[in-house]
Enzyme design. Structure first.
Site, PDB file in Angstrom:
ATOM      1  N   CYS A 179      47.936  41.635  39.169  1.00  0.00           N
ATOM      2  CA  CYS A 179      48.501  42.987  39.176  1.00  0.00           C
ATOM      3  C   CYS A 179      48.828  43.412  37.747  1.00  0.00           C
ATOM      4  O   CYS A 179      48.537  44.541  37.342  1.00  0.00           O
ATOM      5  CB  CYS A 179      49.759  43.052  40.034  1.00  0.00           C
ATOM      6  N   HIS A 189      46.296  36.618  44.441  1.00  0.00           N
ATOM      7  CA  HIS A 189      45.864  38.025  44.458  1.00  0.00           C
ATOM      8  C   HIS A 189      44.346  37.922  44.614  1.00  0.00           C
ATOM      9  O   HIS A 189      43.678  37.311  43.752  1.00  0.00           O
ATOM     10  CB  HIS A 189      46.278  38.707  43.153  1.00  0.00           C
ATOM     11  N   CYS A 225      52.961  39.224  39.875  1.00  0.00           N
ATOM     12  CA  CYS A 225      51.577  38.788  40.068  1.00  0.00           C
ATOM     13  C   CYS A 225      50.747  38.969  38.789  1.00  0.00           C
ATOM     14  O   CYS A 225      50.672  40.071  38.230  1.00  0.00           O
ATOM     15  CB  CYS A 225      50.957  39.600  41.214  1.00  0.00           C
ATOM     16  N   HIS A 266      34.814  35.408  42.593  1.00  0.00           N
ATOM     17  CA  HIS A 266      34.195  34.764  41.434  1.00  0.00           C
ATOM     18  C   HIS A 266      32.688  35.033  41.455  1.00  0.00           C
ATOM     19  O   HIS A 266      32.034  34.730  42.464  1.00  0.00           O
ATOM     20  CB  HIS A 266      34.349  33.245  41.495  1.00  0.00           C
ATOM     21  N   HIS A 313      40.502  37.700  44.644  1.00  0.00           N
ATOM     22  CA  HIS A 313      39.522  37.865  43.564  1.00  0.00           C
ATOM     23  C   HIS A 313      38.234  37.187  43.976  1.00  0.00           C
ATOM     24  O   HIS A 313      38.249  36.169  44.666  1.00  0.00           O
ATOM     25  CB  HIS A 313      40.046  37.282  42.243  1.00  0.00           C
ATOM     26  N   HIS A 320      47.277  45.005  45.403  1.00  0.00           N
ATOM     27  CA  HIS A 320      47.622  43.601  45.633  1.00  0.00           C
ATOM     28  C   HIS A 320      47.324  43.185  47.081  1.00  0.00           C
ATOM     29  O   HIS A 320      47.871  43.751  48.020  1.00  0.00           O
ATOM     30  CB  HIS A 320      49.102  43.357  45.337  1.00  0.00           C
TER      31      HIS A 320
HETATM   32  P1  AMP Z   1      41.235  30.590  42.218  1.00  0.00           P
HETATM   33  O1  AMP Z   1      41.408  29.137  41.894  1.00  0.00           O
HETATM   34  O2  AMP Z   1      40.086  30.891  43.137  1.00  0.00           O
HETATM   35  O3  AMP Z   1      42.530  31.230  42.667  1.00  0.00           O
HETATM   36  O4  AMP Z   1      40.810  31.273  40.855  1.00  0.00           O
HETATM   37  C1  AMP Z   1      41.718  31.664  39.895  1.00  0.00           C
HETATM   38  C2  AMP Z   1      40.920  31.829  38.634  1.00  0.00           C
HETATM   39  O5  AMP Z   1      41.664  32.619  37.729  1.00  0.00           O
HETATM   40  C3  AMP Z   1      40.622  30.506  37.918  1.00  0.00           C
HETATM   41  O6  AMP Z   1      39.200  30.356  37.800  1.00  0.00           O
HETATM   42  C4  AMP Z   1      41.312  30.671  36.567  1.00  0.00           C
HETATM   43  O7  AMP Z   1      40.588  30.075  35.522  1.00  0.00           O
HETATM   44  C5  AMP Z   1      41.381  32.171  36.435  1.00  0.00           C
HETATM   45  N1  AMP Z   1      42.442  32.685  35.584  1.00  0.00           N
HETATM   46  C6  AMP Z   1      43.754  32.336  35.588  1.00  0.00           C
HETATM   47  N2  AMP Z   1      44.433  33.052  34.671  1.00  0.00           N
HETATM   48  C7  AMP Z   1      43.539  33.892  34.090  1.00  0.00           C
HETATM   49  C8  AMP Z   1      43.619  34.886  33.070  1.00  0.00           C
HETATM   50  N3  AMP Z   1      44.774  35.181  32.453  1.00  0.00           N
HETATM   51  N4  AMP Z   1      42.496  35.534  32.713  1.00  0.00           N
HETATM   52  C9  AMP Z   1      41.315  35.244  33.314  1.00  0.00           C
HETATM   53  N5  AMP Z   1      41.172  34.333  34.294  1.00  0.00           N
HETATM   54  C10 AMP Z   1      42.263  33.658  34.669  1.00  0.00           C
HETATM   55 ZN    ZN Z   2      48.708  41.153  42.625  1.00  0.00          ZN
END
Ligand code: AMP
Ligand code: ZN
Length: 115
Positions: free
Chosen positions: A8, A99, A5, A103, A101, A47
């Site tokens: 993670c 995982h 992940c 925004h 998150h 996670h």
């Molecule tokens: P979601 O589409 O709600 O799952 O959001 C995933 C978010 O993670 C997207 O806005 C991506 O731009 C962001 N994302 C993916 N990889 C990374 C990373 N390595 N560092 C920071 N953000 C990331």
């Molecule tokens: Zn995770």
């Protein structure tokens, strides 16, 4: 910890990143592909694949995430202009990292309903 992940790995430091907030249980990073002048991800270190994994025992952690969101927003004066806190859950919502998150989006006027 899920060894495959992305979040993670960022949480443990296995993948380096600039954490703009960190506690024992939660961290926050700037989104790599920002959709607004402020686009922060708040992520629990434990996670959870999605919002659907959240149970009563996790309510305190979820409450803490909201406090972190408010504090980060206030630091950026988004309490004056407003901000959006979004969790995408599952395919139709467009969740791309499995995982959980949150925004934080702010710094511009955001449309509603979302696309
Ligand atoms: P979601 O589409 O709600 O799952 O959001 C995933 C978010 O993670 C997207 O806005 C991506 O731009 C962001 N994302 C993916 N990889 C990374 C990373 N390595 N560092 C920071 N953000 C990331
Ligand atoms: Zn995770």
């Amino acid at each position: 910890m899920n060894k495959d992940c992305l979040f993670c790995k960022i949480g443990t430091g296995a993948i380096p990143s600039e954490k703009i907030y960190e506690s024992d249980t939660i961290f926050a990073i700037n989104d790599i592909n920002p959709q607004a002048p402020t686009h922060i991800l708040i992520i629990p270190k434990e996670h959870y694949s999605s919002l659907l994994d959240i149970e009563e025992a996790d309510h305190e952690l979820m409450g803490s995430i909201i406090s972190v969101a408010n504090n980060l927003a206030k630091e950026r004066e988004l309490d004056l202009s407003g901000y959006r806190l979004v969790v995408n859950c599952g395919e139709n919502a467009g969740q791309s990292v499995m995982h959980i998150h949150y925004h934080i989006l702010g710094g511009r006027s955001l449309k509603w309903p979302p696309g």
